[in-house]
Scaffold this motif. Structure first.
Motif, PDB file in Angstrom:
ATOM      1  N   PHE A 109      -6.008   1.380   9.056  1.00 11.87           N
ATOM      2  CA  PHE A 109      -5.046   2.222   8.325  1.00 11.87           C
ATOM      3  C   PHE A 109      -4.720   1.629   7.051  1.00 11.87           C
ATOM      4  N   LEU A 110      -4.026   2.201   6.003  1.00 10.62           N
ATOM      5  CA  LEU A 110      -3.596   1.894   4.815  1.00 10.62           C
ATOM      6  C   LEU A 110      -2.056   1.880   4.803  1.00 10.62           C
ATOM      7  N   PRO A 111      -1.739   1.030   3.929  1.00 12.48           N
ATOM      8  CA  PRO A 111      -0.128   0.954   3.780  1.00 12.48           C
ATOM      9  C   PRO A 111       0.691   2.291   3.523  1.00 12.48           C
ATOM     10  N   SER A 112       0.090   3.154   2.981  1.00 15.19           N
ATOM     11  CA  SER A 112       0.337   4.445   2.639  1.00 15.19           C
ATOM     12  C   SER A 112       0.683   5.166   4.010  1.00 15.19           C
ATOM     13  N   ASP A 113       0.019   5.004   5.169  1.00 10.60           N
ATOM     14  CA  ASP A 113       0.135   5.612   6.425  1.00 10.60           C
ATOM     15  C   ASP A 113       1.223   5.014   7.017  1.00 10.60           C
ATOM     16  N   VAL A 114       2.028   4.173   6.674  1.00 12.07           N
ATOM     17  CA  VAL A 114       2.931   3.602   7.496  1.00 12.07           C
ATOM     18  C   VAL A 114       4.230   3.857   6.624  1.00 12.07           C
ATOM     19  N   ILE A 115       5.151   4.663   7.427  1.00 12.06           N
ATOM     20  CA  ILE A 115       6.344   5.017   7.003  1.00 12.06           C
ATOM     21  C   ILE A 115       7.413   4.489   7.819  1.00 12.06           C
ATOM     22  N   ILE A 116       8.481   3.629   7.316  1.00 13.02           N
ATOM     23  CA  ILE A 116       9.719   2.998   7.838  1.00 13.02           C
ATOM     24  C   ILE A 116      10.654   3.974   7.525  1.00 13.02           C
ATOM     25  N   PHE A 117      11.266   4.280   8.692  1.00 16.65           N
ATOM     26  CA  PHE A 117      12.552   5.155   8.405  1.00 16.65           C
ATOM     27  C   PHE A 117      13.600   4.597   7.834  1.00 16.65           C
ATOM     28  N   ASP A 118      14.229   5.150   6.827  1.00 17.81           N
ATOM     29  CA  ASP A 118      15.538   4.757   6.260  1.00 17.81           C
ATOM     30  C   ASP A 118      15.351   3.196   5.442  1.00 17.81           C
ATOM     31  N   GLN A 119      14.109   3.098   4.984  1.00 17.89           N
ATOM     32  CA  GLN A 119      14.232   1.726   4.159  1.00 17.89           C
ATOM     33  C   GLN A 119      14.767   1.923   2.744  1.00 17.89           C
ATOM     34  N   TYR A 120      15.160   0.952   2.231  1.00 18.31           N
ATOM     35  CA  TYR A 120      15.451   1.122   0.815  1.00 18.31           C
ATOM     36  C   TYR A 120      13.869   1.157  -0.164  1.00 18.31           C
ATOM     37  N   ASN A 121      14.260   1.449  -1.398  1.00 17.02           N
ATOM     38  CA  ASN A 121      13.079   1.754  -2.254  1.00 17.02           C
ATOM     39  C   ASN A 121      13.058   0.479  -3.111  1.00 17.02           C
ATOM     40  N   ASP A 122      13.919  -0.256  -3.250  1.00 20.30           N
ATOM     41  CA  ASP A 122      13.869  -1.563  -4.186  1.00 20.30           C
ATOM     42  C   ASP A 122      13.783  -2.737  -3.560  1.00 20.30           C
ATOM     43  N   GLY A 123      12.488  -2.674  -2.826  1.00 19.70           N
ATOM     44  CA  GLY A 123      12.068  -4.237  -2.120  1.00 19.70           C
ATOM     45  C   GLY A 123      11.571  -5.102  -3.122  1.00 19.70           C
ATOM     46  N   ASP A 124      11.044  -6.399  -2.771  1.00 19.23           N
ATOM     47  CA  ASP A 124      10.587  -7.345  -3.637  1.00 19.23           C
ATOM     48  C   ASP A 124       9.394  -7.170  -4.171  1.00 19.23           C
ATOM     49  N   PRO A 125       9.411  -7.541  -5.525  1.00 21.83           N
ATOM     50  CA  PRO A 125       8.132  -7.480  -6.076  1.00 21.83           C
ATOM     51  C   PRO A 125       6.813  -8.440  -5.760  1.00 21.83           C
ATOM     52  N   TYR A 126       6.191  -7.832  -4.618  1.00 24.02           N
ATOM     53  CA  TYR A 126       5.376  -8.920  -3.657  1.00 24.02           C
ATOM     54  C   TYR A 126       4.304  -9.345  -4.606  1.00 24.02           C
ATOM     55  N   GLN A 127       3.784  -8.562  -5.702  1.00 26.70           N
ATOM     56  CA  GLN A 127       2.513  -8.579  -6.341  1.00 26.70           C
ATOM     57  C   GLN A 127       2.816  -9.489  -7.675  1.00 26.70           C
ATOM     58  N   LYS A 174      14.767  -3.528   6.665  1.00 25.01           N
ATOM     59  CA  LYS A 174      15.537  -2.552   6.079  1.00 25.01           C
ATOM     60  C   LYS A 174      15.674  -2.467   4.557  1.00 25.01           C
ATOM     61  N   ASP A 175      15.521  -3.761   4.054  1.00 24.60           N
ATOM     62  CA  ASP A 175      15.896  -4.120   2.585  1.00 24.60           C
ATOM     63  C   ASP A 175      14.427  -4.270   2.055  1.00 24.60           C
ATOM     64  N   ASP A 176      13.470  -4.533   2.890  1.00 24.79           N
ATOM     65  CA  ASP A 176      11.932  -5.011   2.306  1.00 24.79           C
ATOM     66  C   ASP A 176      12.193  -5.966   1.388  1.00 24.79           C
ATOM     67  N   LYS A 177      13.066  -7.168   1.693  1.00 24.21           N
ATOM     68  CA  LYS A 177      13.208  -8.051   0.908  1.00 24.21           C
ATOM     69  C   LYS A 177      13.292  -9.482   1.687  1.00 24.21           C
ATOM     70  N   PHE A 178      12.767 -10.392   0.996  1.00 21.56           N
ATOM     71  CA  PHE A 178      12.836 -12.160   1.540  1.00 21.56           C
ATOM     72  C   PHE A 178      14.104 -12.607   1.098  1.00 21.56           C
ATOM     73  N   ARG A 179      14.733 -13.456   2.088  1.00 24.29           N
ATOM     74  CA  ARG A 179      15.821 -14.289   1.689  1.00 24.29           C
ATOM     75  C   ARG A 179      15.372 -15.948   2.141  1.00 24.29           C
ATOM     76  N   LEU A 180      15.877 -16.733   1.356  1.00 23.72           N
ATOM     77  CA  LEU A 180      15.880 -18.036   1.808  1.00 23.72           C
ATOM     78  C   LEU A 180      17.273 -18.655   2.310  1.00 23.72           C
ATOM     79  N   ILE A 181      17.271 -19.076   3.219  1.00 20.77           N
ATOM     80  CA  ILE A 181      18.423 -19.856   3.961  1.00 20.77           C
ATOM     81  C   ILE A 181      18.417 -21.340   3.696  1.00 20.77           C
ATOM     82  N   GLY A 182      19.401 -22.045   3.265  1.00 19.22           N
ATOM     83  CA  GLY A 182      19.303 -23.538   2.929  1.00 19.22           C
ATOM     84  C   GLY A 182      20.608 -24.135   3.123  1.00 19.22           C
ATOM     85  N   ALA A 183      20.688 -25.343   2.559  1.00 17.36           N
ATOM     86  CA  ALA A 183      21.852 -26.085   2.360  1.00 17.36           C
ATOM     87  C   ALA A 183      21.825 -26.827   1.303  1.00 17.36           C
TER      88      ALA A 183
END
Length: 303
Positions: A109-127, A174-183
């Motif tokens: 399958f291709l990424p375009s074949d996967v539809i995630i319901f109610d996901q924001y369109n401003d995800g991280d710039p993975y490329q 949901k956000d299509d984003k990565f977050r770093l958890i640290g201290a």
């Protein structure tokens, strides 16, 4: 299921036995040792019996095998297509340069074949090359336990600097984003990777438990739900990844408590508002005020 260790265990076990049998005769004691290493406990009975009775005709009674070369486990066409589909996802490249291809097959399958319901369109710039470099450096720092000097762009457009011990990465579908958890030396912090402007090692290492991350107390919101148009089922599905409790008030009304982290508060406000009059927030008052502010803002934007 495609690469299941459970469904592939017999193939891997027999391949290990045949590898030894190609080099020298293999007898029951050595078979049991190999089986114990690769297979299930009950397999120590079933596999030797099948080999001894020559049901599989792979090992002779004298412990030798008619096979001349060590067995290999080539990928099936389905496995190749699955791997090719996975590597079409740009997030895979974040974890390193993995060069491979199967020119004889098409992706399952291709990424375009996967539809995630109610996901924001401003995800991280993975490329984006900078994002990829930052991600890999953070991943290396988590694995090797060293601190990072990070400069981020805040929501207000300003810059902020953190010297922190990274602990783990968190992905929000949901956000299509990565977050770093640290201290850092004083408190814990969460950084959206997409906001990182620069990231470099600061030369300090730390041991597990040395960081002074203060785990914030989870927040909660309580709302009454009117179960119309299958609202209860939709709400429980919509908030599936949050810890929550639900208590029935009467025949059609429920009291639902959802626990969340501070970083998810804005997302939670938007989600609750999406259910319209079927949900009424009752506590805490601070969350009720957030709902009111959001509605006032939306109304002002309409004008």
């Amino acid at each position: 299921m495609i690469f299941s260790e459970f469904y592939g265990v017999y193939y891997n076990t027999i391949a290990a036995i045949l590898t030894e049998a190609v080099a020298h005769p293999v007898f029951e004691q050595e078979m049991k040792r190999i089986i114990q290493q690769y297979a299930f406990e009950e397999s120590k009975v079933t596999i030797p019996d099948a080999i001894r009775d020559e049901k599989w005709q792979l090992i002779k009674k004298d412990g030798t095998t008619p096979i001349k070369n060590r067995p290999s486990m080539p990928l099936s066409t389905l496995q190749k297509r699955w791997l090719k589909a996975v590597f079409c996802d740009p997030r895979v490249r974040l974890f390193g340069e993995m060069q491979f291809d199967f020119p004889d097959v098409e992706p399952l399958f291709l990424p375009s074949d996967v539809i995630i319901f109610d996901q924001y369109n401003d995800g991280d710039p993975y490329q984006d090359p900078t994002y990829i470099a930052n991600f890999r450096l953070i991943l290396d720092a988590i694995r090797k336990k060293y601190s990072l000097d990070i400069v981020v762009r805040t929501r207000k457009g300003k810059t902020a600097r953190y010297v922190m011990a990274p602990q783990y990465l968190e992905y929000s579908e949901k956000d299509d984003k990565f977050r770093l958890i640290g201290a850092d030396e004083r408190f814990g912090c969460t950084i959206n990777l997409g906001r990182i402007m620069s990231c470099k090692p600061c030369g300090e290492t730390f041991e597990p438990g040395q960081e002074k991350r203060i785990v914030p107390k989870p927040r909660s919101v309580v709302f009454e739900l009117t179960d119309q148009r299958n609202a209860l089922e939709r709400v429980l599905l919509h908030f599936a990844h949050f810890q929550k409790t639900a208590e029935q008030i009467d025949e059609s009304r429920y009291s639902v408590t959802v626990y969340y982290d501070k970083e998810d508060e804005t997302e939670l406000v938007i989600r609750i508002l999406s259910f319209g009059p079927m949900i009424k927030v009752t506590a805490p008052q601070s969350f009720v005020d957030l709902i009111k502010q959001r509605l006032i803002h939306q109304k002002s934007c309409e004008h």
